[in-house]
Design a protein around this motif. Structure first.
Motif, PDB file in Angstrom:
ATOM      1  N   ALA A   1      10.671  17.715   1.548  1.00  0.00           N
ATOM      2  CA  ALA A   1       9.849  16.801   2.453  1.00  0.00           C
ATOM      3  C   ALA A   1       9.559  15.428   1.908  1.00  0.00           C
ATOM      4  CB  ALA A   1       8.585  17.546   2.609  1.00  0.00           C
ATOM      5  N   GLU A   2       9.404  14.803   2.863  1.00  0.00           N
ATOM      6  CA  GLU A   2       9.156  13.260   2.408  1.00  0.00           C
ATOM      7  C   GLU A   2       7.882  12.841   3.259  1.00  0.00           C
ATOM      8  OE1 GLU A   2      10.921  11.277   0.515  1.00  0.00           O
ATOM      9  OE2 GLU A   2      12.453  12.485   0.278  1.00  0.00           O
ATOM     10  N   PRO A   3       7.052  11.977   2.388  1.00  0.00           N
ATOM     11  CA  PRO A   3       5.747  11.636   3.060  1.00  0.00           C
ATOM     12  C   PRO A   3       5.901  10.608   4.103  1.00  0.00           C
ATOM     13  CG  PRO A   3       6.208  10.590   0.851  1.00  0.00           C
ATOM     14  CD  PRO A   3       7.098  11.637   1.120  1.00  0.00           C
ATOM     15  N   LYS A   4       5.139  10.792   5.211  1.00  0.00           N
ATOM     16  CA  LYS A   4       5.137   9.619   6.256  1.00  0.00           C
ATOM     17  C   LYS A   4       4.285   8.506   6.149  1.00  0.00           C
ATOM     18  CE  LYS A   4       6.308  13.374   9.793  1.00  0.00           C
ATOM     19  NZ  LYS A   4       6.238  14.417   8.573  1.00  0.00           N
ATOM     20  N   THR A   5       3.481   8.713   5.182  1.00  0.00           N
ATOM     21  CA  THR A   5       2.542   7.598   4.982  1.00  0.00           C
ATOM     22  C   THR A   5       3.311   6.694   3.835  1.00  0.00           C
ATOM     23  OG1 THR A   5       0.656   8.994   5.203  1.00  0.00           O
ATOM     24  CG2 THR A   5      -0.168   6.889   4.076  1.00  0.00           C
ATOM     25  N   SER A   6       3.301   5.211   3.975  1.00  0.00           N
ATOM     26  CA  SER A   6       3.671   4.332   3.150  1.00  0.00           C
ATOM     27  C   SER A   6       2.690   3.237   2.871  1.00  0.00           C
ATOM     28  CB  SER A   6       4.869   4.070   3.891  1.00  0.00           C
ATOM     29  OG  SER A   6       4.528   3.171   5.197  1.00  0.00           O
ATOM     30  N   GLY A   7       3.255   2.260   1.988  1.00  0.00           N
ATOM     31  CA  GLY A   7       2.671   0.993   1.628  1.00  0.00           C
ATOM     32  C   GLY A   7       1.315   1.341   0.857  1.00  0.00           C
ATOM     33  N   GLU A   8       0.293   0.265   1.103  1.00  0.00           N
ATOM     34  CA  GLU A   8      -0.946   0.387   0.440  1.00  0.00           C
ATOM     35  C   GLU A   8      -1.563   1.559   0.917  1.00  0.00           C
ATOM     36  OE1 GLU A   8      -2.424  -1.499  -1.902  1.00  0.00           O
ATOM     37  OE2 GLU A   8      -0.326  -2.301  -1.926  1.00  0.00           O
ATOM     38  N   ALA A   9      -1.557   2.161   2.146  1.00  0.00           N
ATOM     39  CA  ALA A   9      -2.367   3.436   2.574  1.00  0.00           C
ATOM     40  C   ALA A   9      -1.958   4.400   1.573  1.00  0.00           C
ATOM     41  CB  ALA A   9      -1.870   3.527   4.139  1.00  0.00           C
ATOM     42  N   TYR A  10      -0.404   4.588   1.608  1.00  0.00           N
ATOM     43  CA  TYR A  10       0.058   5.686   0.653  1.00  0.00           C
ATOM     44  C   TYR A  10      -0.366   5.528  -0.709  1.00  0.00           C
ATOM     45  CZ  TYR A  10       3.212   8.639  -1.708  1.00  0.00           C
ATOM     46  OH  TYR A  10       3.878   9.602  -2.732  1.00  0.00           O
ATOM     47  N   LYS A  11      -0.497   4.447  -1.480  1.00  0.00           N
ATOM     48  CA  LYS A  11      -1.187   4.503  -2.828  1.00  0.00           C
ATOM     49  C   LYS A  11      -2.496   4.878  -2.828  1.00  0.00           C
ATOM     50  CE  LYS A  11       1.800   0.424  -4.143  1.00  0.00           C
ATOM     51  NZ  LYS A  11       1.872  -0.977  -4.484  1.00  0.00           N
ATOM     52  N   LYS A  12      -3.221   4.160  -1.653  1.00  0.00           N
ATOM     53  CA  LYS A  12      -4.848   4.766  -1.662  1.00  0.00           C
ATOM     54  C   LYS A  12      -4.871   6.250  -1.438  1.00  0.00           C
ATOM     55  CE  LYS A  12      -9.116   3.793   0.725  1.00  0.00           C
ATOM     56  NZ  LYS A  12      -9.667   3.076   2.002  1.00  0.00           N
ATOM     57  N   LEU A  13      -3.814   6.797  -0.472  1.00  0.00           N
ATOM     58  CA  LEU A  13      -4.036   8.323  -0.413  1.00  0.00           C
ATOM     59  C   LEU A  13      -3.605   8.943  -1.839  1.00  0.00           C
ATOM     60  CD1 LEU A  13      -3.928  10.693   1.691  1.00  0.00           C
ATOM     61  CD2 LEU A  13      -1.625  10.332   2.026  1.00  0.00           C
ATOM     62  N   MET A  14      -2.729   8.464  -2.388  1.00  0.00           N
ATOM     63  CA  MET A  14      -2.342   9.147  -3.581  1.00  0.00           C
ATOM     64  C   MET A  14      -3.610   9.142  -4.506  1.00  0.00           C
ATOM     65  SD  MET A  14       0.386  10.456  -3.278  1.00  0.00           S
ATOM     66  CE  MET A  14      -0.157  11.014  -1.507  1.00  0.00           C
TER      67      MET A  14
END
Length: 370
Positions: free
Chosen positions: A214-227
């Motif tokens: 699977a590949e995450p759909k969230t990207s960019g700064e939103a992805y960093k914050k989510l992680m």
């Protein structure tokens, strides 16, 4: 020589890789092997400083053996006493205290009475308020055992009639009904030693061998914050529960990660399902943790990990609620800067106080008049 043993069942790839990895590190006075049992005598210690438990959830004999081993000094991973007490509904309750988002969830009594009970055994149980429950949870929803794993007896229910039909198949299982989280992203996270976290994109709707494809759909700064948020939630949950080796699953809806399942103390670690990179990470992290625990192990003492919930309770304290969503770094900076700013302010206040104290009675009178 301190021995690290691994107790396992039908799995093949992880146990051998774990033993090989520990031994390849050539740590002085430490070796790893498969656990071997030929007798279990009450109060007698085992030959292992550390044991990794991968099978006692399915074999009660092993669970009793591990408790005796823990009592006599073995560092058992995971703590067999806590594992015996824990279950998924409690996990959800604990998450609410930690401010970790979880789906709305209610507990349901078993469809059939447990053995050796009758109607008198349930005098305190009223008719469940099904209207409230259905309105609170909504449909579709998921019905699953309050204690269990491996996706056994998990149902998706679409309405009340569908629930009644499927509920009739659950026999004596105590079930919980849980809100469906229609997710944008889904992650499964290893947590080793309560601190090391591996966040893996995961698709639970795929066939078992493709769930990690699977590949995450969230990207960019939103992805960093989510992680960052996911990692902090994983650590908060595992440190509260006291698990050394666990996985936590999150369904992400509208940017919010909801903890779906975090009672997996013998999580899948097979190379053919988790993939080579994830497999390599968990073998290395588990080997390092086991070696560290072997070095710290004191023969004859309690060498188990106890979570903050149990430790707080043992001292008569209520575990405080926490906010795990912010990153540790984000929290630390304001604290440091605040302390740095406080010193000048304190000095200024002290100077001001001294200045006030030196004022003449006449000056004080004029100041008061103003």
């Amino acid at each position: 020589m301190k021995k690290i043993g691994i107790l396992f069942g039908q799995e093949n790839s992880f146990p051998q890789a774990f033993v090989d990895r520990v031994n390849s590190k050539n740590e002085s006075g430490i070796s790893a092997e498969f656990v071997s049992i030929d007798k279990v005598v009450q109060g007698d210690p085992t030959e292992y400083a550390v044991m990794i438990d991968r099978i006692s959830q399915d074999v009660p004999f092993y669970r009793a053996y591990l408790k005796n081993a823990a009592l006599t000094g073995t560092a058992v991973i995971n703590n067999p006493f806590w594992w015996s007490a824990d279950e998924k509904f409690f996990n959800n309750c604990l998450a609410t205290r930690l401010n970790v988002p979880v789906p709305k969830t209610v507990l349901l009594p078993s469809k059939e009475r447990p053995d050796d009970t009758n109607e008198n055994s349930f005098r305190n149980l009223k008719m469940m308020d099904w209207d409230y429950i259905f309105n609170y949870i909504g449909f579709p929803a998921y019905m699953k055992p309050h204690s269990g794993g491996g996706w056994k007896s998990v149902y998706k229910v679409y309405n009340a009639d569908d629930l009644w039909q499927k509920f009739g198949e659950t026999s004596q299982l105590v079930m919980m009904l849980q809100e469906e989280i229609v997710f944008d992203d889904y992650f499964r996270c290893y947590c080793i030693g309560g601190t090391d976290v591996r966040i893996m994109p995961y698709e639970p709707r795929n066939p078992h061998h493709l769930r990690y494809a699977a590949e995450p759909k969230t990207s960019g700064e939103a992805y960093k914050k989510l992680m960052t948020t996911v990692k902090n939630y994983v650590i908060a949950l595992n440190q509260a529960l006291g698990y050394d080796f666990n996985t936590v699953e999150f369904a992400v809806r509208d940017g919010i990660p909801y903890a779906i399942d975090f009672c997996n103390p013998a999580p899948d670690a097979d190379i053919y399902s988790v993939g080579q990179e994830n497999f390599e990470w968990v073998v290395e992290a588990a080997a390092n943790m086991a070696i560290a625990r072997a070095k710290a192990q004191v023969p004859g003492k309690d060498n188990l990990t106890w979570g903050s919930y149990i430790k707080s309770s043992a001292h008569g304290r209520v575990m405080p609620s926490t906010d795990s969503s912010d990153s540790v770094e984000t929290k630390a900076e304001p604290v440091k800067s605040k302390k740095a700013d406080e010193k000048p302010k304190k000095k200024e206040a002290a100077k001001a106080g001294k200045a006030d104290s030196k004022e003449t009675p006449k000056a004080k009178k004029e100041k008061k008049a103003k």
